[in-house]
Design an enzyme around this catalytic site. Structure first.
Site, PDB file in Angstrom:
ATOM      1  N   LYS A 198       0.796  -1.232   0.000  1.00  0.00           N
ATOM      2  CA  LYS A 198       0.000   0.000   0.000  1.00  0.00           C
ATOM      3  C   LYS A 198       0.829   1.282   0.000  1.00  0.00           C
ATOM      4  O   LYS A 198       0.361   2.311  -0.494  1.00  0.00           O
ATOM      5  CB  LYS A 198      -0.956   0.000   1.194  1.00  0.00           C
ATOM      6  CG  LYS A 198      -2.053  -1.045   1.095  1.00  0.00           C
ATOM      7  CD  LYS A 198      -3.027  -0.949   2.257  1.00  0.00           C
ATOM      8  CE  LYS A 198      -4.145  -1.973   2.115  1.00  0.00           C
ATOM      9  NZ  LYS A 198      -5.160  -1.836   3.163  1.00  0.00           N
ATOM     10  N   ASP A 230     -10.226   2.274   1.757  1.00  0.00           N
ATOM     11  CA  ASP A 230     -10.256   1.828   3.150  1.00  0.00           C
ATOM     12  C   ASP A 230     -10.762   2.955   4.051  1.00  0.00           C
ATOM     13  O   ASP A 230     -11.585   2.735   4.940  1.00  0.00           O
ATOM     14  CB  ASP A 230      -8.859   1.417   3.628  1.00  0.00           C
ATOM     15  CG  ASP A 230      -8.362   0.141   2.994  1.00  0.00           C
ATOM     16  OD1 ASP A 230      -9.200  -0.724   2.668  1.00  0.00           O
ATOM     17  OD2 ASP A 230      -7.137   0.001   2.839  1.00  0.00           O
ATOM     18  N   GLY A 248      -0.753  -1.098  15.304  1.00  0.00           N
ATOM     19  CA  GLY A 248      -0.340  -1.109  13.912  1.00  0.00           C
ATOM     20  C   GLY A 248       0.098   0.257  13.443  1.00  0.00           C
ATOM     21  O   GLY A 248      -0.292   1.279  14.024  1.00  0.00           O
ATOM     22  N   SER A 249       0.909   0.283  12.383  1.00  0.00           N
ATOM     23  CA  SER A 249       1.380   1.564  11.844  1.00  0.00           C
ATOM     24  C   SER A 249       1.578   1.528  10.336  1.00  0.00           C
ATOM     25  O   SER A 249       2.180   2.422   9.762  1.00  0.00           O
ATOM     26  CB  SER A 249       2.697   1.961  12.520  1.00  0.00           C
ATOM     27  OG  SER A 249       3.700   0.987  12.285  1.00  0.00           O
ATOM     28  N   GLY A 250       1.073   0.483   9.678  1.00  0.00           N
ATOM     29  CA  GLY A 250       1.230   0.358   8.233  1.00  0.00           C
ATOM     30  C   GLY A 250       0.175   1.123   7.453  1.00  0.00           C
ATOM     31  O   GLY A 250      -0.500   2.008   7.974  1.00  0.00           O
ATOM     32  N   GLY A 251       0.012   0.744   6.181  1.00  0.00           N
ATOM     33  CA  GLY A 251      -0.898   1.472   5.313  1.00  0.00           C
ATOM     34  C   GLY A 251      -2.334   1.464   5.781  1.00  0.00           C
ATOM     35  O   GLY A 251      -3.014   2.493   5.756  1.00  0.00           O
ATOM     36  N   MET A 252      -2.832   0.311   6.239  1.00  0.00           N
ATOM     37  CA  MET A 252      -4.206   0.244   6.716  1.00  0.00           C
ATOM     38  C   MET A 252      -4.352   1.009   8.018  1.00  0.00           C
ATOM     39  O   MET A 252      -5.380   1.666   8.253  1.00  0.00           O
ATOM     40  CB  MET A 252      -4.624  -1.215   6.911  1.00  0.00           C
ATOM     41  CG  MET A 252      -6.094  -1.381   7.273  1.00  0.00           C
ATOM     42  SD  MET A 252      -7.175  -0.812   5.937  1.00  0.00           S
ATOM     43  CE  MET A 252      -8.783  -1.170   6.645  1.00  0.00           C
TER      44      MET A 252
END
Length: 279
Positions: free
Chosen positions: A70, A106, A128-132
């Site tokens: 992402k 999203d 969490g810290s990613g794209g989502m």
């Protein structure tokens, strides 16, 4: 009736580190219901630039982007729609005559779920810290959730995300939970983390709402534990369906009816996810 596949059939696709069948089933079912000359196929890749080049070169109409692509896909598209630009995460590519635009559906899906399912903003923990995670944090802030903590082992990404939206950051879970628990990690996803519980049992017991973005499977250990404890649930199945409907509208220019979405959701995900969309 859907036309037979031929030279005029338009192809849509997905790119994921762990491809599944549900997205293909949902999109293809909607094409069938609406009689559209489209087909949808899921893929993975070890060469993201070449895969995105193929979207452009072959005239592929649209592509869903899932973990872990992402953020890496951003420099490969020609322009970013506002939500994707602000969030710095792309989950959808639309090809208009060789010009690739990145979107983030999203954010649209999560924002709508928060508005519909939670009566008023409350403190949260988000793992969490990613794209989502970027899309979820942006939707929380946009919906008025001003008290929250981002829990992420990646200090650079976690701090940056927290500071962007005015939240706290911690590398590990704090001593106590929060009314809203949000899992935006692979914990509970099919694969090596399938039995992992995103939050400890005492956090779940003290919470009001459990929100898990994992969609494969929908019934993660976190969701099962929260359901057993009588908590309100927002599942990754709901997110994946609603964001897919936004993608479908971008690809085809047609927005399916609620009845068509329910039919396709039953076909792709089963009755539990279909019922949750009506909650």
């Amino acid at each position: 009736m859907k036309p037979p596949i031929g030279r005029d059939t338009r192809l849509c696709m997905s790119l994921s580190g762990r491809p599944g069948n549900a997205g293909s089933r949902l999109h293809n079912r909607l094409y069938e219901l609406l009689g559209l000359d489209y087909v949808y196929k899921s893929f993975s890749t070890t060469d993201l630039p070449a895969a995105v080049g193929g979207i452009r070169a072959l005239g592929i109409r649209g592509c869903a982007i899932s973990m872990p692509f992402k953020e890496a896909v951003i420099p490969l598209v020609d322009r970013l729609e506002e939500s994707a630009r602000i969030i710095d995460s792309v989950n959808t590519i639309v090809n208009d005559g060789g010009v690739l635009t990145g979107y983030n559906t999203d954010f649209v899906a999560v924002r709508g779920l928060l508005e519909r399912r939670i009566a008023s903003p409350q403190p949260f923990l988000l793992r969490g810290s990613g794209g989502m995670a970027k899309a979820v944090a942006a939707a929380l802030r946009d919906a008025g959730f001003d008290k929250g903590t981002i829990v992420a082992r990646n200090e650079a990404a976690g701090r940056a995300l927290a500071e962007q939206y005015g939240y706290a950051w911690q590398p590990v879970l704090p001593d106590t939970g929060a009314p809203l628990l949000v899992n935006v990690t692979p914990l509970g996803m099919e694969g090596p983390d399938s039995e992992a519980l995103a939050f400890p049992a005492d956090f779940i017991a003290a919470s009001d709402i459990a929100f898990d973005v994992v969609a494969q499977p929908v019934e993660t250990p976190f969701v099962r534990a929260a359901r057993a404890a009588g908590k309100a649930i927002i599942s990754g199945g709901e997110v994946i369906v609603l964001q897919a409907v936004e993608q479908f509208a971008l690809y085809t220019g047609i927005r399916p009816t609620p009845e068509q979405v329910r039919d396709a959701t039953l076909f792709a995900h089963g009755p539990e996810v279909a019922a949750s969309l009506e909650a």
